[in-house]
Design a protein around this motif. Structure first.
Motif, PDB file in Angstrom:
ATOM      1  N   MET A   1      59.976  69.142 -28.718  1.00  0.00           N
ATOM      2  CA  MET A   1      59.330  68.463 -27.664  1.00  0.00           C
ATOM      3  C   MET A   1      58.542  67.265 -28.190  1.00  0.00           C
ATOM      4  SD  MET A   1      57.723  69.990 -24.650  1.00  0.00           S
ATOM      5  CE  MET A   1      56.785  69.419 -23.470  1.00  0.00           C
ATOM      6  N   ILE A   2      57.934  67.411 -29.305  1.00  0.00           N
ATOM      7  CA  ILE A   2      57.194  66.312 -29.905  1.00  0.00           C
ATOM      8  C   ILE A   2      58.170  65.204 -30.300  1.00  0.00           C
ATOM      9  CG2 ILE A   2      55.799  65.664 -31.865  1.00  0.00           C
ATOM     10  CD1 ILE A   2      54.412  68.255 -31.694  1.00  0.00           C
ATOM     11  N   ARG A   3      59.337  65.650 -30.747  1.00  0.00           N
ATOM     12  CA  ARG A   3      60.354  64.648 -31.095  1.00  0.00           C
ATOM     13  C   ARG A   3      60.766  63.855 -29.852  1.00  0.00           C
ATOM     14  NH1 ARG A   3      64.580  67.258 -35.348  1.00  0.00           N
ATOM     15  NH2 ARG A   3      63.110  67.374 -37.045  1.00  0.00           N
ATOM     16  N   THR A   4      60.907  64.491 -28.746  1.00  0.00           N
ATOM     17  CA  THR A   4      61.317  63.829 -27.521  1.00  0.00           C
ATOM     18  C   THR A   4      60.234  62.857 -27.069  1.00  0.00           C
ATOM     19  OG1 THR A   4      62.488  65.833 -26.901  1.00  0.00           O
ATOM     20  CG2 THR A   4      62.132  64.219 -25.179  1.00  0.00           C
ATOM     21  N   ILE A   5      58.993  63.283 -27.128  1.00  0.00           N
ATOM     22  CA  ILE A   5      57.885  62.417 -26.729  1.00  0.00           C
ATOM     23  C   ILE A   5      57.792  61.223 -27.676  1.00  0.00           C
ATOM     24  CG2 ILE A   5      55.380  62.273 -26.476  1.00  0.00           C
ATOM     25  CD1 ILE A   5      55.435  65.187 -25.590  1.00  0.00           C
ATOM     26  N   LEU A   6      57.956  61.523 -28.966  1.00  0.00           N
ATOM     27  CA  LEU A   6      57.912  60.452 -29.956  1.00  0.00           C
ATOM     28  C   LEU A   6      59.071  59.465 -29.744  1.00  0.00           C
ATOM     29  CD1 LEU A   6      56.432  59.335 -32.399  1.00  0.00           C
ATOM     30  CD2 LEU A   6      57.869  60.768 -33.833  1.00  0.00           C
ATOM     31  N   ALA A   7      60.257  59.986 -29.451  1.00  0.00           N
ATOM     32  CA  ALA A   7      61.421  59.128 -29.205  1.00  0.00           C
ATOM     33  C   ALA A   7      61.213  58.298 -27.943  1.00  0.00           C
ATOM     34  CB  ALA A   7      62.683  59.968 -29.089  1.00  0.00           C
ATOM     35  N   LEU A   8      60.638  58.903 -26.897  1.00  0.00           N
ATOM     36  CA  LEU A   8      60.362  58.159 -25.672  1.00  0.00           C
ATOM     37  C   LEU A   8      59.290  57.086 -25.903  1.00  0.00           C
ATOM     38  CD1 LEU A   8      60.427  60.980 -22.987  1.00  0.00           C
ATOM     39  CD2 LEU A   8      62.079  59.141 -23.298  1.00  0.00           C
ATOM     40  N   ALA A   9      58.311  57.401 -26.706  1.00  0.00           N
ATOM     41  CA  ALA A   9      57.245  56.431 -26.995  1.00  0.00           C
ATOM     42  C   ALA A   9      57.802  55.242 -27.785  1.00  0.00           C
ATOM     43  CB  ALA A   9      56.119  57.104 -27.766  1.00  0.00           C
ATOM     44  N   ILE A  10      58.648  55.529 -28.756  1.00  0.00           N
ATOM     45  CA  ILE A  10      59.255  54.451 -29.548  1.00  0.00           C
ATOM     46  C   ILE A  10      60.180  53.619 -28.666  1.00  0.00           C
ATOM     47  CG2 ILE A  10      60.831  53.949 -31.438  1.00  0.00           C
ATOM     48  CD1 ILE A  10      59.601  56.330 -32.910  1.00  0.00           C
ATOM     49  N   ALA A  11      60.984  54.296 -27.824  1.00  0.00           N
ATOM     50  CA  ALA A  11      61.891  53.577 -26.935  1.00  0.00           C
ATOM     51  C   ALA A  11      61.105  52.729 -25.943  1.00  0.00           C
ATOM     52  CB  ALA A  11      62.797  54.557 -26.196  1.00  0.00           C
ATOM     53  N   GLY A  12      60.025  53.223 -25.416  1.00  0.00           N
ATOM     54  CA  GLY A  12      59.185  52.463 -24.483  1.00  0.00           C
ATOM     55  C   GLY A  12      58.546  51.266 -25.161  1.00  0.00           C
ATOM     56  N   GLY A  13      58.105  51.466 -26.377  1.00  0.00           N
ATOM     57  CA  GLY A  13      57.485  50.361 -27.126  1.00  0.00           C
ATOM     58  C   GLY A  13      58.496  49.269 -27.443  1.00  0.00           C
ATOM     59  N   LEU A  14      59.677  49.697 -27.825  1.00  0.00           N
ATOM     60  CA  LEU A  14      60.712  48.702 -28.119  1.00  0.00           C
ATOM     61  C   LEU A  14      61.168  47.979 -26.859  1.00  0.00           C
ATOM     62  CD1 LEU A  14      62.880  50.543 -30.804  1.00  0.00           C
ATOM     63  CD2 LEU A  14      61.276  48.671 -31.146  1.00  0.00           C
ATOM     64  N   SER A  15      61.243  48.674 -25.755  1.00  0.00           N
ATOM     65  CA  SER A  15      61.652  48.015 -24.517  1.00  0.00           C
ATOM     66  C   SER A  15      60.597  47.018 -24.056  1.00  0.00           C
ATOM     67  CB  SER A  15      61.941  49.050 -23.427  1.00  0.00           C
ATOM     68  OG  SER A  15      60.734  49.707 -23.050  1.00  0.00           O
TER      69      SER A  15
END
Length: 99
Positions: A1-15
């Protein structure tokens, strides 16, 4: 779950960063058009015939027998022929480069 949140945070930051990049400049379009260009050519035009000099057209004996007024008229006519010849020559060779 932390991986998913971290992946979403990175994807949001990059977008968010991607939205701030300027759009690429459009490629310039090349349009080909015909253009009339004067091209210098050699003089292959019909040049006017040269004016025959008075001394070649009239024999010396005939010239001596003419009245002074007739001589003046012949000389004036010859001058007019020469000027007209020069005008015609200039007009026919106006586009020439090898005068």
């Amino acid at each position: 779950m932390i991986r998913t949140i971290l992946a979403l945070a990175i994807a949001g930051g990059l977008s968010a960063c991607a939205a701030q990049l300027p759009a690429p400049a459009p490629e310039p379009s090349i349009v080909y058009r015909d253009a009339a260009v004067a091209v210098p050519v050699g003089c292959v035009v019909d040049r006017p015939a040269p004016v025959v000099p008075l001394r070649e057209r009239i024999a010396p004996a005939e010239w001596r027998t003419r009245a002074p007024g007739a001589k003046v008229q012949a000389i004036a006519a010859q001058a007019g022929r020469r000027m007209n010849h020069q005008t015609r020559t200039d007009a026919s060779m106006s586009g020439c480069t090898d005068r």
